[in-house]
Design a protein around this motif. Structure first.
Motif, mmCIF file in Angstrom:
data_model
loop_
_atom_site.group_PDB
_atom_site.id
_atom_site.type_symbol
_atom_site.label_atom_id
_atom_site.label_comp_id
_atom_site.label_asym_id
_atom_site.label_seq_id
_atom_site.Cartn_x
_atom_site.Cartn_y
_atom_site.Cartn_z
ATOM 1 N N ASN A 24 32.950 41.393 81.867
ATOM 2 C CA ASN A 24 33.939 42.467 80.994
ATOM 3 C C ASN A 24 35.089 42.622 82.122
ATOM 4 O O ASN A 24 36.179 43.462 81.798
ATOM 5 C CB ASN A 24 33.234 43.923 81.131
ATOM 6 N N ILE A 28 33.338 43.227 88.835
ATOM 7 C CA ILE A 28 32.199 43.454 89.455
ATOM 8 C C ILE A 28 31.272 42.643 88.530
ATOM 9 O O ILE A 28 31.233 42.642 87.486
ATOM 10 C CB ILE A 28 31.623 44.788 89.314
ATOM 11 N N ASP A 30 27.932 41.671 86.491
ATOM 12 C CA ASP A 30 27.196 42.657 85.416
ATOM 13 C C ASP A 30 26.092 41.768 84.787
ATOM 14 O O ASP A 30 25.956 40.503 84.754
ATOM 15 C CB ASP A 30 28.015 43.316 84.369
#
Ligand code: NOJ
Ligand code: CA
Length: 554
Positions: A24, A28, A30
């Motif tokens: 996204n 970070i 995911d």
């Protein structure tokens, strides 16, 4: 029936969701990103994935400080995303293992908050408290230099609490029946969501007696049987892979004499001695380590590995041995950690020498046990020594030449991507290696395929075959009338060795090379003369297919 023990011949790949793939674009990694990489993992041939902690956490120890055991940290997605991911693994026949960190919680965990706040709370005894500072407070620290003591004062509780690791990781009172019941509940929860087992963090500390007056904590091994029995009830094929860096003499206590405790353990003894062998070119200490850890119940298995997310701990070696590994693989103080280990990734340790990388991996995959591969090692990723402590070897996966290695669309990745030098993503990345048939990645895929075709290693008994030099290690495996011979030249020089197959019916046996078409025909007296290039390695099946077919037909 016994073939059901999937972990005896698995190929495990470990990764951290945070640094693998960001879908996204918030910088970070995911679960959605990881999902997109499942076909990559399946294509490489790994059969199981071990995820490092991904539960809600202040992340002061890379997630090994959990604040809620029943959730997914929102940074990585939702519980729903986890279930989709687990299903994605299942569809591809990949087993899923997750970290189980129950020696301690985060100090932000509501249990600890309750425990410190209210002496009458049921959570008070879930942790380990003392009114006075125990005498042992300055001993037993795991991270010397960054951790001063194992007991710290809590101003709210007005008492000292025990923490084996960092001060923000209060130890759970694991002997407490309610805590034990909660550990089972946590396991049951994740089993229900599709995992096949747990990499259990810090096992010796989980089972150790804890408390102010305990000078010499005893291990309560029976706790392991409780865990194991529970797993068996809930999901027959689930396992525990224990992180227990203990002396070989105590291994059997962890496995249980009849294999009724934990199913797998990392073989730290062999790991350290393999690095010693790679550093010195002498296989003898490794042979000893393999002998010392040979005995195990038929259902138990070693996890063999090269590097992991922690430092390469060399605490088992003698001072002199440790010095020689430091000199070869981590000469600068900034490469070392806690005076006992090396914090680098494998490729830079071996100076990016492809021959040595192949040797190291080929050896590891032919050690008795199940191989565990660290993410990024399949493309020879490097480290960033400017990052503190163990973080230097935890940088994001390098997927392509796109900005930030294709790991994230954000220009602020949660950890800096390695961008300079030979290990920078413009040179070292998956996309480029995928296109190049001679790349390390493609080599890794081939060697994994071969490892899966040699079940003798995971199942069989091994013996050493004399090569006349300690620089060349020859290990032979037997299983169900089949046999393989794995030969590794630790030396930077070519070596010619002569080795003899011993059994009477092996005089005419051919050694069938599994990795190339250069087979070996015996000379008189079942002697094979092998010429190995510097750091060369061979995997042979003894006697060839025809012979085997004949034998198994009898
Ligand atoms: C062992 C883990 O591998 C390490 O990364 C962590 O810091 C400690 N256990 C504490 O959980
Ligand atoms: Ca993200």
């Amino acid at each position: 029936m016994i073939n059901d023990l999937w972990y005896k011949n698995a190929v495990i790949y470990c990764l951290s969701v945070a640094t693998y793939m960001d879908a996204n674009g918030d910088g970070i990694g995911d679960f959605e990103g990881l999902m997109r990489r499942l076909d990559y993992l399946q294509g490489m041939g790994v059969t199981a994935i071990w995820l490092m902690p991904f539960q809600p956490s202040p992340c002061r120890d890379d997630g090994y400080d959990i604040a809620d055991y029943y959730g997914v940290d929102p940074r990585y997605g939702t519980l729903g995303d986890f279930v989709e991911f687990a299903e994605g693994c299942k569809q591809r026949g990949l087993r899923l293992l997750i970290d189980l960190v129950v020696n301690h919680t985060s100090n932000e965990h509501p249990w600890f908050q309750e425990s410190r706040r209210d002496p009458h709370s049921k959570y008070r005894d879930w942790y380990v408290w003392s009114k006075k500072k125990p005498k042992s407070a300055n001993s037993g620290v795991v991270f010397p230099g960054v951790q001063k003591s194992t007991w710290d004062y809590d101003v709210v509780a007005k008492a000292y609490y025990f923490h084996r690791f960092y001060d923000f990781q209060p130890d759970l009172n694991t002997s407490h029946p309610e805590v034990q019941a909660e550990i089972l509940k946590i396991m049951g929860f994740w089993l229900q969501l599709g995992v096949s087992g747990f990499r259990m963090d810090a096992v010796p500390f989980v089972i150790a007696q804890k408390g102010r007056d305990i000078a010499k904590p005893q291990e309560q091994y029976d706790m392991l049987r409780t865990f194991s029995q529970f797993l068996n009830w809930r999901k027959g094929d689930a396992i525990i892979l224990g992180e227990a860096n203990v002396l070989p003499g105590t291994d059997m206590q962890y496995f249980g004499n009849s294999g009724d405790r934990i199913q797998m353990m990392f073989n730290f003894e062999v790991n350290q001695h393999q690095f010693l062998a790679l550093a010195t070119g002498d296989s003898r200490p490794l042979v000893k380590a393999m002998q010392a850890t040979k005995r195990r119940p038929a259902t138990a298995q070693w996890g063999q590995f090269l590097r992991n997310h922690d430092e390469l701990d060399l605490g088992r070696l003698t001072e002199k041995q440790r010095e020689s590994v430091f000199a070869e693989f981590g000469p600068d103080p900034e490469m070392q950690l806690y005076n006992r280990g090396i914090r680098r990734r494998l490729a830079p340790m071996l100076q990016g020498d492809r021959r040595r990388l192949e040797l190291a991996y080929s050896m590891m995959m032919t050690l008795p046990g199940t191989p565990v591969i660290r993410y990024g090692d399949e493309i020879g990723m490097g480290d960033n020594l400017k990052l503190p402590e163990r973080n230097c070897a935890r940088t994001p996966m390098q997927w392509s030449t796109e900005p930030n290695a294709g790991f994230t669309k954000s220009d602020k990745p949660c950890m800096p991507v390695i961008s300079d030098g030979p290990y920078g993503f413009p040179h070292t990345n998956v996309a480029a290696q995928r296109r190049d048939p001679t790349s390390l990645l493609n080599w890794m895929e081939r060697i994994i395929r071969m490892r899966k075709e040699v079940p003798e290693i995971g199942w069989g008994d091994f013996s050493f075959v004399s090569t006349g030099t300690s620089q060349v290690l020859a290990v032979r495996y037997h299983w169900r009338n089949n046999s393989v011979l794995c030969v590794h030249n630790l030396s930077a020089e070519p070596r010619e060795v002569r080795l003899k197959l011993r059994a009477d019916d092996e005089a005419d046996c051919e050694l069938v090379n599994l990795l190339s078409d250069e087979h070996s025909h015996p000379e008189k007296g079942a002697v094979h003369r092998l010429l190995l290039e510097p750091y060369g390695y061979r995997w042979y099946r003894v006697c060839g297919l025809d012979y085997l077919l004949r034998r198994s037909a009898i």
